[in-house]
Structure formats: structure tokens, C-alpha cells
Design a protein around this motif. Structure first.
Motif, PDB file in Angstrom:
ATOM      1  N   HIS A 131      45.711  78.932  51.230  1.00 43.36           N
ATOM      2  CA  HIS A 131      45.126  77.871  52.063  1.00 43.36           C
ATOM      3  C   HIS A 131      46.214  76.940  52.600  1.00 43.36           C
ATOM      4  CE1 HIS A 131      42.303  74.939  53.558  1.00 43.36           C
ATOM      5  NE2 HIS A 131      42.967  74.014  52.902  1.00 43.36           N
ATOM      6  N   ARG A 132      47.161  76.546  51.750  1.00 49.84           N
ATOM      7  CA  ARG A 132      48.261  75.679  52.200  1.00 49.84           C
ATOM      8  C   ARG A 132      49.129  76.386  53.237  1.00 49.84           C
ATOM      9  NH1 ARG A 132      48.706  74.317  46.734  1.00 49.84           N
ATOM     10  NH2 ARG A 132      50.539  75.614  46.522  1.00 49.84           N
ATOM     11  N   ALA A 141      44.642  81.370  45.787  1.00 47.12           N
ATOM     12  CA  ALA A 141      43.808  80.971  46.927  1.00 47.12           C
ATOM     13  C   ALA A 141      44.277  79.629  47.480  1.00 47.12           C
ATOM     14  CB  ALA A 141      42.342  80.896  46.509  1.00 47.12           C
ATOM     15  N   ALA A 142      44.670  78.709  46.616  1.00 44.14           N
ATOM     16  CA  ALA A 142      45.178  77.402  47.061  1.00 44.14           C
ATOM     17  C   ALA A 142      46.498  77.567  47.803  1.00 44.14           C
ATOM     18  CB  ALA A 142      45.345  76.462  45.868  1.00 44.14           C
ATOM     19  N   ARG A 181      46.938  79.616  62.249  1.00 43.52           N
ATOM     20  CA  ARG A 181      45.655  79.625  62.967  1.00 43.52           C
ATOM     21  C   ARG A 181      45.803  79.256  64.436  1.00 43.52           C
ATOM     22  NH1 ARG A 181      42.964  75.952  58.395  1.00 43.52           N
ATOM     23  NH2 ARG A 181      42.799  77.530  56.787  1.00 43.52           N
ATOM     24  N   LEU A 193      48.171  78.624  55.364  1.00 36.48           N
ATOM     25  CA  LEU A 193      47.431  78.699  56.620  1.00 36.48           C
ATOM     26  C   LEU A 193      47.289  77.333  57.289  1.00 36.48           C
ATOM     27  CD1 LEU A 193      44.601  81.181  55.597  1.00 36.48           C
ATOM     28  CD2 LEU A 193      46.603  81.660  57.004  1.00 36.48           C
ATOM     29  N   ALA A 194      47.318  76.263  56.507  1.00 36.57           N
ATOM     30  CA  ALA A 194      47.086  74.917  57.041  1.00 36.57           C
ATOM     31  C   ALA A 194      48.366  74.194  57.446  1.00 36.57           C
ATOM     32  CB  ALA A 194      46.334  74.087  56.002  1.00 36.57           C
TER      33      ALA A 194
END
Length: 141
Positions: free
Chosen positions: A65-66, A61-62, A98, A68-69
Motif C-alpha cells: 500500500h505504501r 499488504a501495508a 497509480r 502504491l501511495a
């Protein structure tokens, strides 16, 4: 330097598109194996470590997240077709997932979101990046 970032982004996007099933197995639901037998239940109790599984899920999950960010997705720096709504401030050749949409949506979102410079065939990757979601009314060109 910018051309190199764009090239690496194209390579990464192509790699993720082809290897999505291996890199993001949680996006692909597994067919449930019924462990009704005694040995199946016993093996699950003895050999599956719930703490390790939880740690792996948290780490994955981390990583997502990275991904996507971070601005890494290759995007067009100039309008791909004439007369496409395009702001002057789109100069960077990479963007966060995004902040981008696929070329099929470029006429709807090109003024507010970046246009991905490449093709994505994996529906799971499209879903992960939110590129298949409904377009927000604030993002319509």
C-alpha cells in the motif's frame, strides 16, 4: 535534488523488476504440495504458526500500500516523442504508480497520466501497479 529522486526511482524500479519474485512472493502462486502423509500433517500442525503468518501478510499488504501511495516512479518530464498530447503541469520527475502508465500506452494516456521513464518486464509487477489494467475512459488523452 529532482534528478537524484528520478535516478533513485529508476534504480528502485529496475530492482523491483528483477527481484519481483523475492520481494512479492504472494504474486506468484505456489504449486500445491500435497501433505497427505502423517508426518506432513503433523509438521504443519506443530511448526506452522498461523498468527505469525497472518502478521507477515498484514505487514506485506501495508508495504505494498505504501509503495502504491508514494510518488517514486520515474516519469518523463517532457514528451518522449513529438506531437504527443502533454499538459504543462507535468513538471515532477516522479509519480505514484497509480498516476503513471507504461510507454506502450503513452499515446492513449499521456495527457492525463504520467509516462513511466523506464522498462518493466515483470508481468506481476505490471499487474501490481495496475499498468496492465484497462484504461479508464476519463484517462484517455
Amino acid at each position: 535534488r529532482l534528478a537524484a529522486a528520478h535516478g533513485r526511482g529508476r534504480e528502485l524500479l529496475a530492482f523491483l523488476d528483477v527481484n519481483c519474485r523475492k520481494i512479492f512472493p504472494e504474486l506468484f502462486p505456489k504449486k500445491s504440495k500435497n501433505k497427505k502423509g502423517l508426518f506432513g500433517r503433523l509438521g504443519a500442525v506443530l511448526f506452522e504458526d498461523p498468527e505469525k503468518k497472518r502478521e507477515e501478510e498484514t505487514a506485506q499488504a501495508a508495504r505494498i500500500h505504501r509503495l502504491l501511495a508514494t510518488a517514486w516512479v520515474p516519469v518523463c518530464t517532457k514528451p518522449p516523442v513529438p506531437h504527443l498530447p502533454w499538459p504543462d503541469e507535468f513538471r515532477s520527475c516522479v509519480a505514484r504508480p497509480r498516476d503513471a502508465r507504461l510507454q506502450k500506452d503513452m499515446w492513449k494516456t499521456s495527457y492525463s497520466l504520467r509516462v513511466v521513464d523506464g522498462n518493466v518486464h515483470s508481468p506481476e509487477l505490471v499487474r501490481l501497479f495496475g499498468w496492465g489494467d484497462d484504461i479508464n475512459m476519463n484517462d484517455v488523452a
